[in-house]
Structures are given as structure tokens and as C-alpha cells.
Design a protein around this motif. Structure first.
Motif, PDB file in Angstrom:
ATOM      1  N   GLU A 130       0.829  -1.205   0.000  1.00 49.94           N
ATOM      2  CA  GLU A 130       0.000   0.000   0.000  1.00 49.94           C
ATOM      3  C   GLU A 130       0.864   1.256   0.000  1.00 49.94           C
ATOM      4  OE1 GLU A 130      -3.319   0.393  -0.407  1.00 49.94           O
ATOM      5  OE2 GLU A 130      -3.310  -1.756  -0.796  1.00 49.94           O
ATOM      6  N   ASP A 131       1.938   1.239   0.790  1.00 56.17           N
ATOM      7  CA  ASP A 131       2.843   2.390   0.828  1.00 56.17           C
ATOM      8  C   ASP A 131       3.487   2.624  -0.537  1.00 56.17           C
ATOM      9  OD1 ASP A 131       2.247   2.727   3.495  1.00 56.17           O
ATOM     10  OD2 ASP A 131       4.137   1.870   4.237  1.00 56.17           O
ATOM     11  N   LEU A 132       3.937   1.543  -1.190  1.00 50.90           N
ATOM     12  CA  LEU A 132       4.546   1.671  -2.510  1.00 50.90           C
ATOM     13  C   LEU A 132       3.545   2.167  -3.546  1.00 50.90           C
ATOM     14  CD1 LEU A 132       6.845  -1.465  -2.727  1.00 50.90           C
ATOM     15  CD2 LEU A 132       7.551   0.929  -2.718  1.00 50.90           C
ATOM     16  N   LYS A 133       2.319   1.656  -3.453  1.00 47.47           N
ATOM     17  CA  LYS A 133       1.293   2.091  -4.398  1.00 47.47           C
ATOM     18  C   LYS A 133       1.036   3.584  -4.233  1.00 47.47           C
ATOM     19  CE  LYS A 133      -3.456   1.320  -5.851  1.00 47.47           C
ATOM     20  NZ  LYS A 133      -4.704   0.589  -5.620  1.00 47.47           N
ATOM     21  N   GLN A 134       0.933   4.019  -2.986  1.00 50.24           N
ATOM     22  CA  GLN A 134       0.669   5.430  -2.737  1.00 50.24           C
ATOM     23  C   GLN A 134       1.835   6.297  -3.214  1.00 50.24           C
ATOM     24  OE1 GLN A 134      -0.138   6.412   1.383  1.00 50.24           O
ATOM     25  NE2 GLN A 134      -1.771   7.753   0.724  1.00 50.24           N
ATOM     26  N   LEU A 135       3.047   5.788  -3.076  1.00 44.69           N
ATOM     27  CA  LEU A 135       4.227   6.537  -3.485  1.00 44.69           C
ATOM     28  C   LEU A 135       4.340   6.641  -5.008  1.00 44.69           C
ATOM     29  CD1 LEU A 135       6.870   7.890  -2.499  1.00 44.69           C
ATOM     30  CD2 LEU A 135       7.943   5.637  -2.683  1.00 44.69           C
ATOM     31  N   HIS A 136       3.955   5.567  -5.728  1.00 45.27           N
ATOM     32  CA  HIS A 136       4.175   5.506  -7.176  1.00 45.27           C
ATOM     33  C   HIS A 136       2.907   5.642  -8.016  1.00 45.27           C
ATOM     34  CE1 HIS A 136       8.369   4.430  -6.743  1.00 45.27           C
ATOM     35  NE2 HIS A 136       8.019   3.604  -5.783  1.00 45.27           N
ATOM     36  N   TYR A 137       1.735   5.666  -7.419  1.00 44.17           N
ATOM     37  CA  TYR A 137       0.489   5.685  -8.177  1.00 44.17           C
ATOM     38  C   TYR A 137       0.405   6.943  -9.030  1.00 44.17           C
ATOM     39  CZ  TYR A 137      -4.426   5.368  -9.345  1.00 44.17           C
ATOM     40  OH  TYR A 137      -5.612   5.290 -10.022  1.00 44.17           O
ATOM     41  N   MET A 138       0.106   6.734 -10.304  1.00 44.60           N
ATOM     42  CA  MET A 138      -0.045   7.804 -11.294  1.00 44.60           C
ATOM     43  C   MET A 138       1.221   8.654 -11.422  1.00 44.60           C
ATOM     44  SD  MET A 138      -2.802   7.318 -12.893  1.00 44.60           S
ATOM     45  CE  MET A 138      -3.093   8.826 -13.804  1.00 44.60           C
ATOM     46  N   LYS A 139       2.357   7.994 -11.312  1.00 48.12           N
ATOM     47  CA  LYS A 139       3.646   8.635 -11.565  1.00 48.12           C
ATOM     48  C   LYS A 139       4.234   8.012 -12.826  1.00 48.12           C
ATOM     49  CE  LYS A 139       3.806  11.043  -7.740  1.00 48.12           C
ATOM     50  NZ  LYS A 139       3.715  12.487  -7.727  1.00 48.12           N
ATOM     51  N   CYS A 140       4.886   8.816 -13.608  1.00 47.46           N
ATOM     52  CA  CYS A 140       5.490   8.339 -14.844  1.00 47.46           C
ATOM     53  C   CYS A 140       6.627   7.368 -14.518  1.00 47.46           C
ATOM     54  CB  CYS A 140       6.029   9.523 -15.638  1.00 47.46           C
ATOM     55  SG  CYS A 140       6.866   9.033 -17.164  1.00 47.46           S
ATOM     56  N   PRO A 141       6.600   6.169 -15.104  1.00 45.14           N
ATOM     57  CA  PRO A 141       7.678   5.221 -14.837  1.00 45.14           C
ATOM     58  C   PRO A 141       9.018   5.659 -15.411  1.00 45.14           C
ATOM     59  CG  PRO A 141       5.932   4.188 -16.154  1.00 45.14           C
ATOM     60  CD  PRO A 141       5.550   5.604 -15.928  1.00 45.14           C
ATOM     61  N   LYS A 142       8.999   6.596 -16.348  1.00 43.22           N
ATOM     62  CA  LYS A 142      10.242   7.042 -16.977  1.00 43.22           C
ATOM     63  C   LYS A 142      10.893   8.190 -16.211  1.00 43.22           C
ATOM     64  CE  LYS A 142      12.103   8.481 -21.434  1.00 43.22           C
ATOM     65  NZ  LYS A 142      11.756   8.833 -22.814  1.00 43.22           N
ATOM     66  N   CYS A 143      10.104   9.221 -15.890  1.00 44.28           N
ATOM     67  CA  CYS A 143      10.705  10.405 -15.271  1.00 44.28           C
ATOM     68  C   CYS A 143      10.188  10.693 -13.863  1.00 44.28           C
ATOM     69  CB  CYS A 143      10.501  11.629 -16.160  1.00 44.28           C
ATOM     70  SG  CYS A 143       8.801  12.215 -16.239  1.00 44.28           S
ATOM     71  N   GLY A 144       9.125  10.024 -13.444  1.00 44.12           N
ATOM     72  CA  GLY A 144       8.618  10.194 -12.081  1.00 44.12           C
ATOM     73  C   GLY A 144       7.634  11.323 -11.883  1.00 44.12           C
ATOM     74  N   MET A 145       7.346  12.089 -12.922  1.00 45.45           N
ATOM     75  CA  MET A 145       6.387  13.186 -12.800  1.00 45.45           C
ATOM     76  C   MET A 145       4.962  12.632 -12.786  1.00 45.45           C
ATOM     77  SD  MET A 145       8.310  15.824 -12.558  1.00 45.45           S
ATOM     78  CE  MET A 145       7.218  17.201 -12.817  1.00 45.45           C
ATOM     79  N   ASP A 146       4.003  13.477 -12.421  1.00 48.22           N
ATOM     80  CA  ASP A 146       2.603  13.048 -12.365  1.00 48.22           C
ATOM     81  C   ASP A 146       2.081  12.723 -13.756  1.00 48.22           C
ATOM     82  OD1 ASP A 146       2.455  13.355  -9.632  1.00 48.22           O
ATOM     83  OD2 ASP A 146       1.627  15.387  -9.736  1.00 48.22           O
ATOM     84  N   LEU A 147       1.285  11.652 -13.838  1.00 45.29           N
ATOM     85  CA  LEU A 147       0.604  11.297 -15.082  1.00 45.29           C
ATOM     86  C   LEU A 147      -0.751  11.965 -15.105  1.00 45.29           C
ATOM     87  CD1 LEU A 147       1.353   7.465 -15.323  1.00 45.29           C
ATOM     88  CD2 LEU A 147       2.394   9.297 -16.651  1.00 45.29           C
ATOM     89  N   GLN A 148      -1.203  12.297 -16.301  1.00 48.27           N
ATOM     90  CA  GLN A 148      -2.530  12.873 -16.500  1.00 48.27           C
ATOM     91  C   GLN A 148      -3.344  11.877 -17.321  1.00 48.27           C
ATOM     92  OE1 GLN A 148      -3.224  15.721 -14.910  1.00 48.27           O
ATOM     93  NE2 GLN A 148      -1.090  15.724 -14.240  1.00 48.27           N
ATOM     94  N   THR A 149      -4.592  11.690 -16.951  1.00 47.53           N
ATOM     95  CA  THR A 149      -5.466  10.765 -17.660  1.00 47.53           C
ATOM     96  C   THR A 149      -6.279  11.539 -18.682  1.00 47.53           C
ATOM     97  OG1 THR A 149      -5.619   9.354 -15.726  1.00 47.53           O
ATOM     98  CG2 THR A 149      -7.296   9.062 -17.399  1.00 47.53           C
ATOM     99  N   LEU A 150      -6.206  11.074 -19.919  1.00 49.85           N
ATOM    100  CA  LEU A 150      -6.973  11.675 -21.003  1.00 49.85           C
ATOM    101  C   LEU A 150      -7.909  10.614 -21.558  1.00 49.85           C
ATOM    102  CD1 LEU A 150      -4.073  13.514 -22.825  1.00 49.85           C
ATOM    103  CD2 LEU A 150      -5.679  14.481 -21.194  1.00 49.85           C
ATOM    104  N   SER A 151      -9.179  10.949 -21.667  1.00 47.99           N
ATOM    105  CA  SER A 151     -10.155  10.017 -22.224  1.00 47.99           C
ATOM    106  C   SER A 151     -10.273  10.254 -23.715  1.00 47.99           C
ATOM    107  CB  SER A 151     -11.516  10.209 -21.562  1.00 47.99           C
ATOM    108  OG  SER A 151     -11.437   9.906 -20.198  1.00 47.99           O
ATOM    109  N   LYS A 152     -10.021   9.206 -24.454  1.00 47.54           N
ATOM    110  CA  LYS A 152     -10.164   9.257 -25.906  1.00 47.54           C
ATOM    111  C   LYS A 152     -11.065   8.108 -26.300  1.00 47.54           C
ATOM    112  CE  LYS A 152      -7.522  12.741 -26.368  1.00 47.54           C
ATOM    113  NZ  LYS A 152      -8.137  14.021 -26.642  1.00 47.54           N
ATOM    114  N   GLY A 153     -12.311   8.417 -26.559  1.00 50.56           N
ATOM    115  CA  GLY A 153     -13.285   7.368 -26.815  1.00 50.56           C
ATOM    116  C   GLY A 153     -13.519   6.585 -25.537  1.00 50.56           C
TER     117      GLY A 153
END
Length: 108
Positions: free
Chosen positions: A40-63
Motif C-alpha cells: 500500500e505504501d509503494l502504491k501510494q508513493l508511485h500511483y499515477m507517476k510516470c515510470p520514466k521520469c517520475g512526474m505526475d501522469l494525467q489521464t486523457l479520455s479518448k473514446g
């Protein structure tokens, strides 16, 4: 009468085994709880973070597909099954979705 007060060696072994089994189960339970907490701690630390650079990911809905994108490194990330959904939309649908994704990252 002193003979009856002293437990037999088989009784001592039985209770010793019971005590060991209780301690083993307790240790196993504590280990599982710790592993769950660490996940749970790891998920909270890494959730929605870019695996390449570590910045926040943004969710875009396309269809029907939600694409996780990183505006810092221009990474595009798909969850399990999302690539298949894009492919199932056919050439027109996948072209539109991929075109929209590529438009996000066009440099001006």
C-alpha cells in the motif's frame, strides 16, 4: 504422590509444539500484514507517476480508452487491455485516438 504432579515428557513436548505453532502463526500473520502495508505504501508513493521520469501522469479520455500521459517526457502509458480496445475500434477509431494522442505532443 509427587509422581502425579510432574507432567510426562510427551505432555511437555505436546505443549512445546503447540506453543511453537502459535508463535509461527503469529509471525506469519505479522509478516503478511507488513507485506500488505508495504504494498500500500509503494502504491501510494508511485500511483499515477510516470515510470520514466517520475512526474505526475494525467489521464486523457479518448473514446472508451483512458490514456495516461506524461507532459514532461511525452510518455504515453496504457493499462492492461487498453491497447486491445484501441485495436478493436478499427483503423478509423485507432487512427483517431492515436492522432489525438500525437496531437497532444506536437511541439509548437
Amino acid at each position: 504422590m509427587a509422581e502425579f504432579d510432574k507432567p510426562s515428557s510427551t505432555e511437555e513436548e505436546y505443549f512445546a509444539r503447540e506453543d511453537i505453532e502459535k508463535k509461527r502463526k503469529l509471525a506469519l500473520q505479522q509478516s503478511e500484514e507488513m507485506a500488505t502495508k508495504q504494498r500500500e505504501d509503494l502504491k501510494q508513493l508511485h500511483y499515477m507517476k510516470c515510470p520514466k521520469c517520475g512526474m505526475d501522469l494525467q489521464t486523457l479520455s479518448k473514446g472508451k480508452v483512458e490514456i495516461d500521459t506524461c507532459f514532461n517526457c511525452q510518455g504515453v502509458w496504457l493499462d492492461a487491455g487498453e491497447l486491445e480496445q484501441i485495436i478493436k475500434q478499427g483503423p478509423e477509431g485507432s487512427g483517431k485516438v492515436m492522432g489525438a494522442v500525437l496531437n497532444l505532443f506536437k511541439r509548437k
